[in-house]
Scaffold this motif. Structure first.
Motif, mmCIF file in Angstrom:
data_model
loop_
_atom_site.group_PDB
_atom_site.id
_atom_site.type_symbol
_atom_site.label_atom_id
_atom_site.label_comp_id
_atom_site.label_asym_id
_atom_site.label_seq_id
_atom_site.Cartn_x
_atom_site.Cartn_y
_atom_site.Cartn_z
ATOM 1 N N LEU A 83 -54.811 47.608 47.417
ATOM 2 C CA LEU A 83 -54.867 47.654 45.793
ATOM 3 C C LEU A 83 -54.775 46.355 45.025
ATOM 4 C CD1 LEU A 83 -52.608 51.135 45.741
ATOM 5 C CD2 LEU A 83 -55.274 50.767 45.662
ATOM 6 N N ARG A 88 -49.946 52.801 38.609
ATOM 7 C CA ARG A 88 -50.276 51.337 38.652
ATOM 8 C C ARG A 88 -50.527 50.423 37.237
ATOM 9 N NH1 ARG A 88 -50.230 49.201 43.671
ATOM 10 N NH2 ARG A 88 -50.980 47.241 42.896
ATOM 11 N N HIS A 126 -50.365 47.760 36.087
ATOM 12 C CA HIS A 126 -51.366 46.529 35.777
ATOM 13 C C HIS A 126 -52.841 47.228 35.911
ATOM 14 C CE1 HIS A 126 -52.548 42.447 35.518
ATOM 15 N NE2 HIS A 126 -52.996 42.697 36.920
ATOM 16 N N ALA A 127 -53.010 47.855 36.536
ATOM 17 C CA ALA A 127 -54.315 48.639 36.674
ATOM 18 C C ALA A 127 -54.760 49.319 35.347
ATOM 19 C CB ALA A 127 -54.625 49.375 38.049
ATOM 20 N N LEU A 186 -59.220 53.445 41.471
ATOM 21 C CA LEU A 186 -58.034 53.061 41.813
ATOM 22 C C LEU A 186 -57.146 54.217 41.083
ATOM 23 C CD1 LEU A 186 -56.570 49.482 42.381
ATOM 24 C CD2 LEU A 186 -55.437 51.282 41.082
ATOM 25 N N LEU A 187 -57.174 54.015 39.909
ATOM 26 C CA LEU A 187 -56.315 55.020 39.051
ATOM 27 C C LEU A 187 -56.292 56.420 39.340
ATOM 28 C CD1 LEU A 187 -56.445 52.593 35.853
ATOM 29 C CD2 LEU A 187 -54.593 52.926 37.333
ATOM 30 N N LEU A 246 -61.624 50.135 38.945
ATOM 31 C CA LEU A 246 -60.344 50.213 38.253
ATOM 32 C C LEU A 246 -60.240 52.063 38.213
ATOM 33 C CD1 LEU A 246 -60.222 47.506 35.723
ATOM 34 C CD2 LEU A 246 -58.817 47.899 37.805
ATOM 35 N N GLU A 285 -57.095 44.828 42.185
ATOM 36 C CA GLU A 285 -56.795 44.543 40.736
ATOM 37 C C GLU A 285 -57.077 42.902 40.612
ATOM 38 O OE1 GLU A 285 -52.873 47.510 40.374
ATOM 39 O OE2 GLU A 285 -52.736 45.377 40.722
#
Length: 223
Positions: free
Chosen positions: A163, A196, A198-199, A189-190, A186, A167
């Motif tokens: 992950l 997360r 920062h993402a 991922l989210l 992104l 990023e």
């Protein structure tokens, strides 16, 4: 002897000179995976037995010894009879795997290197390094053993690094003025890891710089 390569970023694998080595059955693969999880540390015979069987059979010690002997023949086919093993070694009261060529180690080093390149504003190299790191993944880490208790901590650690690599890749694309290319990864991922922060920050920046201000504001509200 040509250097061995081991793979854990997907199904367990071993190869020599680009050719896959036959690892026999699931118990052989489990022994190798358990030793790879230990990252060079000794795993005792008792621990191996506990990890491989819920209810160990009466001949568990002999079975482990057979699995180890079979693996040694595959990993070191040219080793002279009765000479000490150099890869899957005996370390009382168990065994250890001596190798510096595991895809997970190369991946981890590349993630660290990507962060260094971002910090020094070498964004092109950061992007290519992140791409090369992520390309090492062939599936879930320790795929066939990912749900085993003995693998769980290492699987989680490697997933966390994956992950982070995604990023880092997104940050490099943003800094290279290619924000729209960062958005799909992104979003994926989210969707799986919505906590997360920062993402979310990276997604908001990427959306804003892509001219999608309202979507960027929506992303910021998720932080």
């Amino acid at each position: 002897m040509t250097q061995l390569r081991f793979g854990v970023l997907g199904p367990i694998s071993a190869e020599r000179a680009g050719e896959s080595l036959p690892l026999k059955g699931p118990r052989h693969r489990a022994v190798l995976a358990r030793l790879l999880v230990a990252r060079g540390r000794m795993v005792s015979m008792d621990q191996l037995i506990d990890d491989l069987w819920e209810r160990p059979p009466r001949g568990a010690v002999g079975a482990i010894q057979t699995f180890v002997a079979d693996l040694r023949r595959v990993l070191e086919p040219d080793r002279a009879p009765r000479s000490p093993a150099e890869v899957l070694v005996t370390v009382a009261p168990g065994y250890a795997l001596r190798t510096e060529n595991v895809d997970a180690d190369r991946f981890e080093a590349a993630v660290v290197r990507t962060a260094e390149l971002l910090a020094t504003e070498h964004f092109d190299r950061a992007l290519s390094t992140a791409d090369a790191a992520l390309a090492l993944w062939r599936g879930p880490a320790y795929a066939e053993f990912a749900e085993q208790g003995w693998a769980r901590a290492e699987v989680d650690r490697l997933d966390g690094l994956r992950l982070l690599a995604i990023e880092h890749r997104a940050a490099a694309l943003i800094d290279l003025a290619r924000p729209a290319e960062a958005v799909p990864a992104l979003n994926t991922l989210l969707a799986e890891h919505p906590l997360r922060e920062h993402a979310w920050q990276l997604l908001a920046i990427a959306l804003y710089r892509s001219g999608r201000q309202s979507d960027a504001l929506a992303a910021l509200r998720r932080i």
